[in-house]
Design an enzyme around this catalytic site. Sequence first.
Site, PDB file in Angstrom:
ATOM      1  N   ASP A   1       0.016  -4.024  -1.158  1.00 47.94           N
ATOM      2  CA  ASP A   1       1.093  -4.063  -2.141  1.00 47.94           C
ATOM      3  C   ASP A   1       1.205  -2.751  -2.914  1.00 47.94           C
ATOM      4  O   ASP A   1       0.211  -2.261  -3.467  1.00 47.94           O
ATOM      5  CB  ASP A   1       0.864  -5.209  -3.123  1.00 47.94           C
ATOM      6  CG  ASP A   1       0.924  -6.564  -2.448  1.00 47.94           C
ATOM      7  OD1 ASP A   1       2.017  -7.125  -2.339  1.00 47.94           O
ATOM      8  OD2 ASP A   1      -0.146  -7.052  -2.009  1.00 47.94           O
TER       9      ASP A   1
ATOM     10  N   ASP B   1      -4.744  -0.286   1.029  1.00 50.81           N
ATOM     11  CA  ASP B   1      -4.248  -1.422   0.271  1.00 50.81           C
ATOM     12  C   ASP B   1      -2.854  -1.757   0.816  1.00 50.81           C
ATOM     13  O   ASP B   1      -2.234  -0.953   1.514  1.00 50.81           O
ATOM     14  CB  ASP B   1      -4.187  -1.021  -1.209  1.00 50.81           C
ATOM     15  CG  ASP B   1      -3.505  -2.049  -2.080  1.00 50.81           C
ATOM     16  OD1 ASP B   1      -3.862  -3.235  -1.975  1.00 50.81           O
ATOM     17  OD2 ASP B   1      -2.618  -1.673  -2.862  1.00 50.81           O
TER      18      ASP B   1
END
Length: 282
Positions: free
Chosen positions: A83, A81
């Site tokens: 963020d 991922d």
Amino acid sequence: MSTLKTLVVLAPQPDPQHITDIAHLAEAPHLDHPGADIVRMRGAKAERRQEVIALCHRHGYDAAYIDNGKHLGDFRLLVSDMDSTLINIECIDEIADIKGIKPQVAEITERAMRGELDFSAALQERVALLAGLPESALEQVYRERLRLNPGAEQLLSACRRLGIKTLLVSGGFTYFTDRLKADYGLDYAYANQLEIVDGRLTGRLSGEIIDAVAKKQLLMATRSALKLKPEQVMAVGDGANDLPMLQEAGIGVAYHAKPRVSAAADIAIEHGGLDAILQLYH
């Protein structure tokens, strides 16, 4: 693959009594100290995993049960991922800050990451609030606010050295994933496309939304294209929308994650940086 486990405890300032208590609870007969901040407990019984990991976390230590003989190089794909996982911020919150609405947007982000809101609907609601911002706001966030999380550069460097492919898959925006891909030599990157007209954000997205299902599908598609087995894939994330891809991977790592994500992952890094993965899989 061997089913025997080694309990690896990452303890920057280990208390000898803590280590003794952890080893006793884990029923680990063999302790190795390959470094000042790491203890490997060979032969630890996995039946008490939850109790043992909870005790480690209470002492401020990260820990994980690792298959004996498993090395980082045994993985051939790292999926991450963006963020609050690879990077230190939630990009949409920082874009909103430039417009003066960060608290409003950040509250929606937090609830979405905890799994309390439908991700796609919450994303569209937040993007709509950004309408009218100049595209230069994205560059400002990337240049002034976005940084890799601790240990990320070391992890990515190790992946390049070992020939492990890297896939960045994000519910955020291509403006940031594309630049990270170029700046840090990532192999693949997917995210949502902000619609920009005449140099300003319209408050809409272009194309399909990268949500939890899409993240899992992108992992599976890349795994298939590389002809890999599930156990050759590691995924790292922090939010509820990462759970399906973490569960699809051979090893799912929760990084400073929401509680439900940490509870469901194979490994939860709560204290250290992303380079903790390098210590776990020496």
